[in-house]
Write an enzyme that holds these catalytic residues in place. Structure first.
Site, PDB file in Angstrom:
ATOM      1  CE  LYS A 268      -6.066 -28.306  -8.832  1.00  0.00           C
ATOM      2  NZ  LYS A 268      -5.428 -28.851  -9.977  1.00  0.00           N
ATOM      3  CG  ASP A 273      -2.980 -33.372  -8.091  1.00  0.00           C
ATOM      4  OD1 ASP A 273      -3.722 -34.660  -7.931  1.00  0.00           O
ATOM      5  OD2 ASP A 273      -3.078 -32.744  -9.039  1.00  0.00           O
ATOM      6  CE  LYS A 280      -0.457 -34.604 -10.265  1.00  0.00           C
ATOM      7  NZ  LYS A 280      -0.560 -34.091 -11.491  1.00  0.00           N
ATOM      8  CG  ASP A 291      -2.889 -28.905  -7.530  1.00  0.00           C
ATOM      9  OD1 ASP A 291      -2.761 -28.239  -8.474  1.00  0.00           O
ATOM     10  OD2 ASP A 291      -3.360 -30.169  -7.675  1.00  0.00           O
ATOM     11  CG  ASP A 350      -3.174 -36.277 -12.271  1.00  0.00           C
ATOM     12  OD1 ASP A 350      -3.659 -35.119 -11.191  1.00  0.00           O
ATOM     13  OD2 ASP A 350      -2.217 -36.271 -12.758  1.00  0.00           O
ATOM     14  CD  GLU A 352      -6.624 -32.698  -9.015  1.00  0.00           C
ATOM     15  OE1 GLU A 352      -6.351 -33.252  -9.923  1.00  0.00           O
ATOM     16  OE2 GLU A 352      -5.952 -31.714  -8.784  1.00  0.00           O
ATOM     17  NE  ARG A 354      -9.788 -30.640 -15.830  1.00  0.00           N
ATOM     18  CZ  ARG A 354      -9.305 -31.004 -17.005  1.00  0.00           C
ATOM     19  NH1 ARG A 354      -9.940 -31.396 -18.037  1.00  0.00           N
ATOM     20  NH2 ARG A 354      -8.009 -30.740 -16.929  1.00  0.00           N
TER      21      ARG A 354
HETATM   22  N1  BES Z   1      -2.475 -30.086 -10.541  1.00  0.00           N
HETATM   23  C1  BES Z   1      -2.342 -30.836 -11.882  1.00  0.00           C
HETATM   24  C2  BES Z   1      -1.794 -29.650 -12.687  1.00  0.00           C
HETATM   25  C3  BES Z   1      -0.338 -29.238 -12.594  1.00  0.00           C
HETATM   26  C4  BES Z   1       0.700 -29.784 -13.399  1.00  0.00           C
HETATM   27  C5  BES Z   1      -0.177 -28.026 -12.043  1.00  0.00           C
HETATM   28  C6  BES Z   1       2.122 -29.425 -13.317  1.00  0.00           C
HETATM   29  C7  BES Z   1       1.104 -27.766 -11.627  1.00  0.00           C
HETATM   30  C8  BES Z   1       2.374 -28.452 -12.439  1.00  0.00           C
HETATM   31  C9  BES Z   1      -3.776 -31.236 -12.575  1.00  0.00           C
HETATM   32  O1  BES Z   1      -4.466 -31.637 -11.399  1.00  0.00           O
HETATM   33  C10 BES Z   1      -3.445 -32.227 -13.432  1.00  0.00           C
HETATM   34  O2  BES Z   1      -3.020 -33.273 -12.922  1.00  0.00           O
HETATM   35  N2  BES Z   1      -3.697 -32.047 -14.677  1.00  0.00           N
HETATM   36  C11 BES Z   1      -3.579 -33.082 -15.570  1.00  0.00           C
HETATM   37  C12 BES Z   1      -4.955 -33.107 -16.510  1.00  0.00           C
HETATM   38  C13 BES Z   1      -5.083 -34.085 -17.316  1.00  0.00           C
HETATM   39  C14 BES Z   1      -5.164 -35.440 -16.702  1.00  0.00           C
HETATM   40  C15 BES Z   1      -6.115 -33.885 -18.257  1.00  0.00           C
HETATM   41  C16 BES Z   1      -2.275 -32.594 -16.701  1.00  0.00           C
HETATM   42  O3  BES Z   1      -2.254 -31.539 -16.689  1.00  0.00           O
HETATM   43  O4  BES Z   1      -1.530 -33.412 -16.762  1.00  0.00           O
HETATM   44 ZN    ZN Z   2      -4.396 -30.872  -9.430  1.00  0.00          ZN
HETATM   45 MN    MN Z   3      -4.247 -33.564 -10.847  1.00  0.00          MN
END
Ligand code: BES
Ligand code: ZN
Ligand code: MN
Length: 506
Positions: A268, A273, A280, A291, A350, A352, A354
């Site tokens: 990834k 992000d 966010k 990220d 967010d 994204e 996957r």
């Molecule tokens: N890049 C983030 C995950 C992340 C969060 C990595 C904190 C490192 C530290 C990912 O893209 C994300 O935002 N995931 C969301 C998914 C949710 C919207 C289902 C999350 O984990 O809140």
């Molecule tokens: Zn992310």
């Molecule tokens: Mn994200």
């Protein structure tokens, strides 16, 4: 070999033997070279250690300045000129203790001396490799963006002589150095600021790996991605003025046959992000230049395969995009089409990563005839909630593959914990308009598992593993071989997994 303290191991010097039973018994050895130091420099290291109340805990440092007189005497034969003796505790002498000791030693020697020599008690390959990991990675820093050069005091020591002989020692050290260099490179990518590292910048770093030889690099730009049906990568990238890329790095050694395994690694690479339109909160956005850690890990691994002589075909796929809320950004509730034709309802922009990984996995399965697909990603905050920062969440459809990755991670100190692909949760990904939703629509919790279940379908039965390393991908502070910020978690584990131990020559 001298033993310290002599005879009465529990004696703390107070003469109070009755209390010894309640205390930690101190039994320590000074490793190879200790006797020579005592003899040549006339410094009684046993007494020094006792005065310092040293316990020999892994990474414990006792630093002994050598005064000018002693140095004069010692260098009379023209061979030794020692300014300082640094003793490092080796704990239980396990690989983990060696890693801690190496890290502590490198930090203690930072800037104090440009050349140092050491002897290590590591006779085993695992210990030596861990020691070198700690030595090399604990003083990582990226100074490129400072306007004045780093102070000499903060520079990592540049030469370290490891005493030890034999083929096994040399191989272990060489291997460790190659792997640590790959991790260092990956960390540089992670630490690079996001105004610099857009997807095309990552592609250029990959082309450099290609120019170094033995790895072919092919980059798809946004037009190609669109034309070829990489709907996930395109959707995530379209909110940014800096378009997405799919970077393929291919390693295929000549001497292997067509039946050799073909491992595909998918990383990834979200260079920043913001969350997209599902923006966010400001605090959680600050660290999001990391990220693209999965991408950095894949690129680090690919860069080291030739030097390690890995005997398998390996393809690294880096899905790179910047997740921004620009005017043409995807909207929550858009329906996109992934590489394999699956339609996906995007409910939260967010989530994204996957969408990008799904394209990469589907492409690998459709076009590359992989024997195994492993994706690496900072995918969910939920993985961190569940496991903290020491363990990555590992999912997989193949026990042998999962066990091998976990074993490799245990060897390199990059710990992974197997998580379940819970069948009951699958229905939570149902969408009212598309084949599938990309996240849990039923508030079932388990967001890291939901993401893994989403990805699983794109592997279409090919042995697949998914490493969600949102937690261990970042360190909050310097600790052992880690420094605050991006850790490049997994580079050494994946390389160890791909590098089979040397065969016994009949
Ligand atoms: N890049 C983030 C995950 C992340 C969060 C990595 C904190 C490192 C530290 C990912 O893209 C994300 O935002 N995931 C969301 C998914 C949710 C919207 C289902 C999350 O984990 O809140
Ligand atoms: Zn992310
Ligand atoms: Mn994200």
């Amino acid at each position: 070999m001298p033993v310290w303290p002599p005879e009465s191991g529990g004696d703390d010097g107070s003469g109070d033997d009755a209390a010894a039973g309640d205390r930690e018994v101190r039994v320590a050895w000074i490793g190879p070279g200790g006797a020579e130091v005592v003899e040549t420099l006339g410094i009684d290291l046993f007494t020094v250690l006792e005065r310092e109340d040293a316990r020999g805990a892994a990474g414990e440092i006792v630093s002994v300045p050598v005064l000018a007189e002693g140095r004069g005497a010692a260098s009379a034969d023209g061979e030794v000129d020692v300014e300082r003796i640094v003793l490092v505790g080796m704990g239980d002498a396990s690989p983990a203790a060696h890693r801690k000791a190496g890290a502590a030693l490198a930090r203690a020697l930072r800037g104090t001396s440009r050349v140092a020599s050491t002897v290590t008690s590591a006779s085993d390959e695992a210990g030596l490799r861990a020691f070198v990991d700690g030595l090399l990675l604990s003083t990582f820093q990226l100074d490129t963006y400072r306007s004045t050069p780093a102070k000499p005091k903060t520079l990592p020591l540049d030469t370290l002589v490891l005493a030890g002989t034999g083929e096994a020692v040399h191989t272990a050290v060489d291997t460790a150095v190659v792997m640590a260099r790959a991790a260092w490179f990956a960390r540089e990518l992670v630490h690079t600021p996001p105004n610099v590292k857009d997807p095309e910048w990552l592609a250029e770093r990959a082309r450099e790996i290609g120019r170094a030889g033995s790895v072919d690099v092919h980059v798809r730009d946004e037009k190609k991605l669109e034309a070829e049906g990489f709907g996930g990568i395109v959707a995530v990238g379209m909110g940014s003025a800096r378009p997405p890329r799919l970077i393929a790095l291919r390693y295929e050694p000549e001497e292997i046959g067509p039946d050799a395994p073909h491992v595909v690694l998918v990383g990834k690479g979200v260079t920043f992000d913001t969350g997209g339109l599902s923006l966010k909160p400001r605090e959680s956005m600050v660290t999001m230049k990391t990220d693209m850690t999965g991408a950095a890990v894949v690129m680090g691994v690919m860069s080291a395969l030739p030097a390690l002589g890995v005997r398998a075909r390996v393809t690294g796929l880096v899905a790179a995009a910047e997740n921004m809320p620009g005017a043409s950004a995807q909207r929550p509730s858009d329906v996109i089409r992934q590489y394999d034709g699956t339609t996906v309802e995007v409910l939260n922009t967010d989530a994204e990563g996957r969408l990008m990984l799904a394209d990469g996995i589907a492409y690998a399965v459709a076009e590359l005839e992989p024997s195994a697909v492993v994706d690496v990603a900072t995918l969910t905050g939920a993985a961190t909630v569940g496991l903290g920062r020491t363990h990555a969440a590992l999912y997989g459809t193949d026990d042998e593959l999962a066990d091998a990755l976990i074993a490799a991670g245990a060897a390199t100190g990059e710990r992974m914990w197997r998580m379940p692909l819970v069948d009951d949760y699958r229905q939570a990904l149902e969408s009212t308009v598309a084949d599938v939703a990309h996240l849990d629509t039923q508030r079932m919790s388990g967001a890291s598992i939901a993401a893994a279940l989403f990805l699983e379908r794109f592997a279409a039965g090919v042995p697949w593993a998914h490493l969600d390393m949102a937690g261990p991908g970042r360190a909050e502070k310097d600790k052992d071989e880690l420094v605050k910020g991006g850790t490049a978690f997994g580079v050494r584990a994946l390389l160890t997994w791909l590098t089979p131990p040397p065969q016994d020559p009949e």
